[in-house]
Design a protein around this motif. Structure first.
Motif, PDB file in Angstrom:
ATOM      1  N   ILE A   6      34.184  42.899  38.659  1.00 33.12           N
ATOM      2  CA  ILE A   6      34.522  42.998  40.195  1.00 33.12           C
ATOM      3  C   ILE A   6      34.633  44.221  40.580  1.00 33.12           C
ATOM      4  O   ILE A   6      35.365  44.964  39.969  1.00 33.12           O
ATOM      5  N   HIS A   7      33.878  44.684  41.662  1.00 35.94           N
ATOM      6  CA  HIS A   7      33.985  45.907  42.363  1.00 35.94           C
ATOM      7  C   HIS A   7      33.972  45.622  43.948  1.00 35.94           C
ATOM      8  O   HIS A   7      33.132  44.985  44.519  1.00 35.94           O
ATOM      9  N   ARG A   8      34.979  46.236  44.410  1.00 37.67           N
ATOM     10  CA  ARG A   8      35.314  45.956  45.782  1.00 37.67           C
ATOM     11  C   ARG A   8      35.692  47.415  46.673  1.00 37.67           C
ATOM     12  O   ARG A   8      36.148  48.274  46.075  1.00 37.67           O
ATOM     13  N   TYR A  10      37.129  49.333  50.145  1.00 41.51           N
ATOM     14  CA  TYR A  10      37.963  49.091  51.238  1.00 41.51           C
ATOM     15  C   TYR A  10      37.944  50.298  52.082  1.00 41.51           C
ATOM     16  O   TYR A  10      38.273  51.286  51.448  1.00 41.51           O
ATOM     17  N   THR A 100      38.134  48.393  41.062  1.00 36.59           N
ATOM     18  CA  THR A 100      37.403  47.672  40.050  1.00 36.59           C
ATOM     19  C   THR A 100      38.015  46.839  38.982  1.00 36.59           C
ATOM     20  O   THR A 100      39.102  47.250  38.459  1.00 36.59           O
ATOM     21  N   VAL A 108      36.832  34.694  39.846  1.00 34.98           N
ATOM     22  CA  VAL A 108      36.297  35.863  40.474  1.00 34.98           C
ATOM     23  C   VAL A 108      36.527  35.703  41.886  1.00 34.98           C
ATOM     24  O   VAL A 108      37.037  36.693  42.620  1.00 34.98           O
ATOM     25  N   ASN A 109      36.467  34.544  42.755  1.00 32.84           N
ATOM     26  CA  ASN A 109      36.645  34.510  43.840  1.00 32.84           C
ATOM     27  C   ASN A 109      38.127  34.693  44.277  1.00 32.84           C
ATOM     28  O   ASN A 109      38.652  35.457  45.479  1.00 32.84           O
ATOM     29  N   ARG A 112      39.028  38.310  43.971  1.00 31.07           N
ATOM     30  CA  ARG A 112      38.612  39.246  45.232  1.00 31.07           C
ATOM     31  C   ARG A 112      39.757  38.888  46.452  1.00 31.07           C
ATOM     32  O   ARG A 112      39.721  39.820  47.144  1.00 31.07           O
ATOM     33  N   GLU A 113      39.914  37.744  46.611  1.00 39.23           N
ATOM     34  CA  GLU A 113      40.879  37.491  47.765  1.00 39.23           C
ATOM     35  C   GLU A 113      42.287  37.876  47.305  1.00 39.23           C
ATOM     36  O   GLU A 113      42.905  38.692  48.502  1.00 39.23           O
ATOM     37  N   TRP A 115      42.738  40.820  45.481  1.00 40.19           N
ATOM     38  CA  TRP A 115      42.638  42.190  46.057  1.00 40.19           C
ATOM     39  C   TRP A 115      42.717  42.283  47.479  1.00 40.19           C
ATOM     40  O   TRP A 115      43.024  43.546  48.133  1.00 40.19           O
ATOM     41  N   ASP A 116      41.893  41.642  48.363  1.00 39.91           N
ATOM     42  CA  ASP A 116      41.718  41.613  49.752  1.00 39.91           C
ATOM     43  C   ASP A 116      43.255  41.762  50.355  1.00 39.91           C
ATOM     44  O   ASP A 116      43.521  42.575  51.242  1.00 39.91           O
TER      45      ASP A 116
END
Length: 128
Positions: A6-8, A10, A100, A108-109, A112-113, A115-116
């Motif tokens: 996973i790559h985010r 911000y 990462t 995965v979702n 992501r949430e 990390w958000d």
């Protein structure tokens, strides 16, 4: 079980690379947004959440004012890590925090949430 990287990214309204670097690489900085308490012994970092949960990680790579990469010591996937990387947009002079991490496909979702949410806390804590 299949795993996914996973790559985010911000965008942060940070104007000081020192403040951002401190927030992602020091125990005091990480306590402000990532964990309730953080202890560091050179290459090993212990993260505490609540009264009973904790995890140990080792710092496997670091470049000052660029990135820090951790590997959970209890992770069965030895090649996996989580990385916090800061880059600077030269046009706007804003910083971007790149995260990462790895998760099972069905998680995965959720990751992501998570990390958000963590980065939202970072923004509030540091005024980004």
């Amino acid at each position: 079980m299949e795993r996914q990287k996973i790559h985010r990214e911000y965008l942060l309204n940070a104007t000081s690379k020192s403040i951002l670097w401190s927030a992602i690489s020091t125990p005091t900085g990480l306590e402000g947004w990532f964990a309730d308490r953080v202890q560091s012994d050179d290459k090993t970092v212990t993260f505490f959440w609540g009264k009973t949960e904790h995890r140990d990680a080792e710092i496997i790579a670091v470049r000052a004012f660029s990135f820090i990469r951790f590997r959970w010591l209890d992770d069965e996937y030895e090649r996996e890590y989580f990385e916090l990387k800061m880059t600077n947009n030269e046009l706007t002079n804003d910083f971007v925090l790149e995260v990462t991490d790895f998760a099972a496909v069905d998680e995965v979702n959720d990751l992501r949430e998570l990390w958000d949410s963590q980065v939202d806390t970072l923004r509030r804590t540091c005024g980004f």
